[in-house]
Scaffold this motif. Structure first.
Motif, short mmCIF file in Angstrom:
data_model
loop_
_atom_site.label_atom_id
_atom_site.label_comp_id
_atom_site.label_asym_id
_atom_site.label_seq_id
_atom_site.Cartn_x
_atom_site.Cartn_y
_atom_site.Cartn_z
N LEU A 63 -9.85 -1.59 -5.07
CA LEU A 63 -8.12 -0.54 -5.56
C LEU A 63 -6.92 -1.04 -5.62
CD1 LEU A 63 -6.69 2.80 -6.59
CD2 LEU A 63 -6.56 3.34 -4.49
N SER A 64 -6.75 -2.47 -5.00
CA SER A 64 -5.82 -3.11 -4.74
C SER A 64 -5.31 -4.28 -5.18
CB SER A 64 -5.72 -3.62 -3.13
OG SER A 64 -5.88 -4.77 -2.82
N ARG B 24 -10.02 0.72 0.10
CA ARG B 24 -8.73 0.83 -0.18
C ARG B 24 -8.54 -0.97 -1.19
NH1 ARG B 24 -5.14 -3.19 0.47
NH2 ARG B 24 -6.59 -4.49 0.94
N TYR C 184 -8.69 7.90 -2.48
CA TYR C 184 -8.35 6.69 -1.60
C TYR C 184 -7.39 7.43 0.09
CZ TYR C 184 -5.40 3.38 0.80
OH TYR C 184 -4.93 2.41 2.22
N ARG C 185 -6.51 8.31 -1.40
CA ARG C 185 -5.59 8.48 0.28
C ARG C 185 -6.12 9.71 0.50
NH1 ARG C 185 0.08 8.62 -2.37
NH2 ARG C 185 0.01 7.11 -4.57
N THR D 297 -5.56 -2.33 -9.46
CA THR D 297 -3.66 -1.96 -9.70
C THR D 297 -3.48 -3.99 -10.02
OG1 THR D 297 -3.96 -0.27 -8.14
CG2 THR D 297 -2.12 -1.00 -8.81
N ASP E 75 0.74 -1.33 0.03
CA ASP E 75 0.41 0.09 0.07
C ASP E 75 0.71 1.40 0.11
OD1 ASP E 75 -2.87 1.04 0.38
OD2 ASP E 75 -1.71 2.01 1.21
N SER F 196 -7.24 6.67 -6.78
CA SER F 196 -6.02 6.51 -5.82
C SER F 196 -6.24 7.86 -4.50
CB SER F 196 -4.24 5.87 -6.99
OG SER F 196 -3.77 6.23 -5.43
N THR F 197 -6.23 8.92 -6.08
CA THR F 197 -6.60 10.26 -5.05
C THR F 197 -7.44 10.36 -3.80
OG1 THR F 197 -5.94 11.29 -6.77
CG2 THR F 197 -6.59 12.52 -5.60
N LEU G 184 -7.28 4.90 -12.28
CA LEU G 184 -6.62 4.08 -11.56
C LEU G 184 -6.48 5.08 -10.50
CD1 LEU G 184 -4.78 1.00 -12.84
CD2 LEU G 184 -7.22 1.33 -11.13
N ALA G 185 -5.69 6.84 -11.32
CA ALA G 185 -4.91 7.67 -10.29
C ALA G 185 -6.16 8.35 -9.34
CB ALA G 185 -4.86 8.40 -11.54
#
Length: 592
Positions: free
Chosen positions: A327-328, A324, A363-364, A331, A21, A360-361, A356-357
């Motif tokens: 997303l994993s 998470r 998620y972050r 990916t 991660d 991810s944004t 995906l980006a």
């Protein structure tokens, strides 16, 4: 052609959720002192391997199935035997053995124990089949007993609620919801009658009533609200009680387990829910059910608040942890799936990686918001939080639950589409994760209910003052190279609008847009805080952190949130009338 012939897709491989991660390890490096992190990080690495092997296999579909309720035996006797699957039992036991919720109350790492324990749960939550629902309520019950419990409760029950020994550990439920009120507990109909004597656990009462939604119906005890005053007193007439699901609760382990009906609890039916199918949720009645007073008479709502605060943080963790995992999976799929006749991996397709980006944004941003609240919770429990930090925790607790629930599922759906048709298959678990995560928009308060809670919190001027002083300090700490970022100016604009939204009189339509604006500004501030740390300490991912910060502020939804607030400020009254006409065909607002 046989299925074994022709093209064979390469299965994606899920890897250790801690070591692979890109967010959690960096977050912990910033939030936890180096020596403290070094002492528990190896356990997170070990557990990450455990999650994708033993834990994942324990949660296999053939092992975790929906519970069944057997109400009568063959002779017509009421037995109300609840049968849960072995996988469900084993997942709960695995979490308890790993120290959830024990880590929080052992406090080996003091204020960082919450960060450690929640980080561990974060790795498992996407594979847990919502066993953290009962364990979150167990966590909350332990905190209530720690703060308000009688000496008998602290001696006999607290050690069992926080035990790692699954043969000894207890699980707690929470019963608030009734048919008369839903989230409005002021209409609670359950009555508690004092018996005039004391049990070893506290003052003894008999409860009579009906609970419409009881999560963790397979628990050992439950915390429940019941009326000790008149109905006219509303929520001021409620008190908090600890209820054993079987009596005697404190019994010789060598003796047979009492009947499920031994404390006058009748389970009428299991809920037929859209998700969380493995979680036993029921409608039940209380008929001369023995319970023990917790806290003071007439202060039930205040007394149960620690459970609500803790479970709301758990709810946010569930939303973000499920995202998470989705997303994993996306990916990992991009690493092995090819297009163009097998010549190009999806990870090398810019349009696909852009999707995906974006996920991810989000998620972050949500992960940073969630673990900031966890950090503040840990400090509060260990009495190391300043008054300003306590005030921020009061604001951010309802915010984190609502904001994460609102944003996570949409991103999970996006992640599902990145697998194409394979994403719609049950085998990859995304469908279950989405269904289960939908409850986070409702459980422990809808976004609208929590937005009103934020309004209540803002009535104390010191609470908002603490928030804005923190926000201003974060912005002021920016290094020179950040000062001219246009995204930073947008963030400051968002803060200015946020300040005005909580000025009285607050328009009736403002609470929900205000919550969303606070969610975007707060998550942006936390990404900024992290980026400043990352840049000043020369972390290897510092350039990516800057990119994530700028994209989240510019593209994540802050601008739209500002516009929503401005729209309400401009014509709230007219909009109320228009809304009523759109929905009902005429203005039916009783205030009109």
């Amino acid at each position: 052609m046989r299925v074994e012939d022709g093209f064979q897709p390469i299965p994606y491989l899920e890897q250790n959720p801690y070591t692979t991660d890109l967010v959690i390890s960096s977050l912990l490096r910033r939030l936890v002192p180096e020596q403290t992190l070094a002492s528990f990080e190896p356990d997170l690495v070990r557990f990450g391997d455990e999650v994708i092997t033993t834990i994942r296999e324990t949660g296999a579909p053939h092992r975790v199935t929906a519970p069944e309720l057997v109400q009568y035996d063959q002779w017509g006797k009421r037995i109300d035997r609840l049968q849960t699957s072995q996988g469900w039992i084993d997942l709960k036991a695995a979490a308890q053995r790993e120290g959830i919720p024990a880590i929080f109350y052992e406090r080996k790492y003091n204020e960082y124990s919450r960060l450690y324990g929640f980080a561990k749960a974060f790795l498992m939550v996407g594979y847990s089949h919502v066993v953290f629902c009962p364990l979150s309520m167990t966590d909350g019950a332990a905190r209530i007993i720690e703060l308000l419990g009688t000496p008998g409760m602290r001696e006999h029950l607290l050690p069992r609620l926080v035990s790692r020994d699954t043969s000894f550990a207890f699980v707690s439920g929470q019963w608030m919801t009734e048919r008369s009120g839903g989230s409005d507990v002021s209409q609670t109909e359950t009555i508690a009658q004092p018996m005039g004597d004391n049990h070893v656990l506290g003052p003894r009462y008999l409860l009579h009533g009906f609970k419409w939604f009881s999560s963790a119906t397979d628990s050992d005890i439950s915390m429940a609200l019941a009326r000790t005053g008149s109905l006219e007193e509303g929520s001021r007439g409620l008190s908090l009680f600890l209820i054993p699901l079987r009596r005697p609760l404190l019994r010789d382990p060598a003796k047979p387990t009492p009947s499920p009906t031994s404390n006058g609890i009748r389970v009428h039916r299991l809920k037929n829910k859209i998700g969380t199918h493995t979680l036993p949720t029921a409608e039940l009645s209380l008929e001369e059910t023995e319970g023990y007073l917790v806290g003071k008479l007439g202060q039930g709502v205040r007394s149960i608040t620690p459970i609500l605060n803790i479970t709301r943080v758990w709810s946010a963790l569930g939303s973000v942890g499920a995202l998470r995992r989705c997303l994993s999976i996306s990916t990992a799929f991009a690493e092995v799936r090819t297009i163009d006749g097998g010549k190009t991996l999806l990870k090398n397709v810019p349009l696909h990686v852009a999707q995906l980006a974006k996920i991810s944004t989000t998620y972050r941003a949500l992960a940073h918001l969630t673990f900031e609240v966890v950090r503040l919770l840990g400090k509060s429990e260990c009495n190391t939080a300043s008054q300003a930090e306590k005030a921020r925790l009061r604001l951010l607790t309802p915010l984190v639950k609502a904001f994460c629930a609102e944003l996570a599922v949409a991103s999970m759906e996006e992640a599902m589409t990145t697998l194409g048709g394979a994403g719609y298959m049950e085998e990859n678990d995304m469908g279950r994760l989405i269904r289960d995560s939908l409850v986070e928009k409702i459980w422990e308060g809808t976004t609208t209910v929590l937005s009103l809670d934020l309004i209540r919190a803002s009535r104390d001027p010191s609470t908002l003052q603490a928030y804005f002083e923190w926000a201003e300090a974060v912005v002021a700490s920016c290094p020179p190279q950040f000062k001219d970022l246009p995204q930073l100016q947008l963030l400051v604009s968002g803060l200015n609008h946020l300040s005005s939204t909580y000025e009285n009189p607050i328009p009736t339509l403002m609470p929900r847009p205000a919550l969303m604006l606070m969610g975007y500004t707060t998550s942006s501030l936390l990404l900024l805080e992290h980026t400043i740390w990352s840049s000043t300490t020369m972390q290897p991912e510092r350039e990516t952190d800057i990119t994530v910060l700028c994209r989240w502020i510019e593209e994540g939804g802050l601008s739209s949130a500002i516009e929503d607030v401005k729209r309400v400020e401009k014509n709230s009254r007219n909009r109320e009338i228009e809304d009523s006409a759109i929905v009902f065909g005429r203005a039916v607002n009783p205030k009109l």
